[in-house]
Design an enzyme around this catalytic site. Structure first.
Site: not given
Ligand code: IPE
Ligand code: IPE
Ligand code: MG
Length: 247
Positions: A24-25, A27, A41, A71-72
């Site tokens: 995660d992280g 973004g 990504h 959920e993504n």
């Molecule tokens: C969890 O991250 C899903 C993946 C890492 C693929 P998210 O960014 O989707 O989760 P939330 O929304 O912060 O709970």
């Molecule tokens: C994790 O990074 C990748 C996926 C969930 C696909 P995010 O896209 O959730 O990044 P943040 O949480 O918005 O920083």
């Molecule tokens: Mg995230």
């Protein structure tokens, strides 16, 4: 540096057999640099490469990476298609190298929800790495823990109705065999990056007694040293599984 932590892991001896990661992280990593999310990504893909190599080095047998959740799918279409595109790119670019490293790739999740190009690319990497004996890599794509449990319940109802299985026969082992992770031991260690303290619908059944390691590091910055740090943290834990430690 790397050698030092790896050496300590080896001396400690108890390497987690199965490590799972909520990556995660991406973004936030991009936003901090004024870049569009998809570049976060893309950078995250490098971290995947790092961690796969690091895990093989450390002697982890199973590495499970949460790449895309049920959920993504609700993210903006543009981001979803960027993520699917990256998955295709990863599958095309990394197959040969993973095969060389002896990494066997499996994909777990509701892959039928992905487009045909993504499914084909993913199936190709699964086929191309079959038989790799160094480590199993599970890519969790279009995966959700509750979905997985519901799917298992439906499969078992069908077996009761059509195959005459007795409801009493459904024990933890039978239930676990109806999950995507059939045949795999539960994760010993779960790592979540980016400073979030939640499970986000990941492996709800399997994480029952998993040790959790949360780190503030954003996924694109995560490297093998961070993985080794997490393993060392794990090695310092006392796993009791509800029992008391024998004095
Ligand atoms: C969890 O991250 C899903 C993946 C890492 C693929 P998210 O960014 O989707 O989760 P939330 O929304 O912060 O709970
Ligand atoms: C994790 O990074 C990748 C996926 C969930 C696909 P995010 O896209 O959730 O990044 P943040 O949480 O918005 O920083
Ligand atoms: Mg995230």
């Amino acid at each position: 540096m790397s050698g030092e932590r790896l050496e300590r892991i080896r001396v400690n001896g108890d390497v987690p057999e199965h490590v799972a990661v909520i990556m995660d992280g991406n973004g936030r990593w991009a936003r901090a640099r004024g870049l569009p999310r998809h570049l976060g990504h893309r950078e995250g893909m490098k971290a995947v490469r790092e961690v796969v190599e690091g895990a093989v080095e450390a002697g982890v047998r199973i590495l499970t990476l949460f790449a895309f959740s049920t959920e993504n799918w609700r993210r903006p279409a543009q981001e979803v298609s960027a993520l699917m595109g990256l998955l295709q790119l990863y599958a095309r670019k990394e197959g040969a190298e993973l095969r060389r490293q002896g990494v066997e790739v499996h994909v777990l999740g509701e892959l039928q929800r992905a487009d045909a190009t993504t499914r084909d690319a993913v199936n190709a990497i699964v086929e191309g790495t079959r038989g790799g004996g160094a480590m199993r890599l599970n890519l969790m794509i279009s995966y959700g823990g509750r979905e997985e449990i519901l799917r298992a319940a439906r499969l078992l109802v069908e077996r009761v109705e059509k195959e005459g299985m007795e409801p009493d026969e459904i024990d933890e082992g039978v239930f676990a065999d109806a999950l995507f992770t059939r045949g795999l031991p539960d994760p010993d260690l779960l790592i979540r990056t980016s400073g979030e303290y939640r499970i986000s619908n990941f492996m709800l059944w399997q994480l029952a007694y998993t040790e959790l390691h949360m780190t503030d590091v954003l996924w694109p910055d995560f490297d093998r040293e961070d993985l080794y740090e997490a393993i060392l943290d794990y090695q310092g834990r006392e796993r009791r599984f509800g029992r008391v430690t024998v004095a």
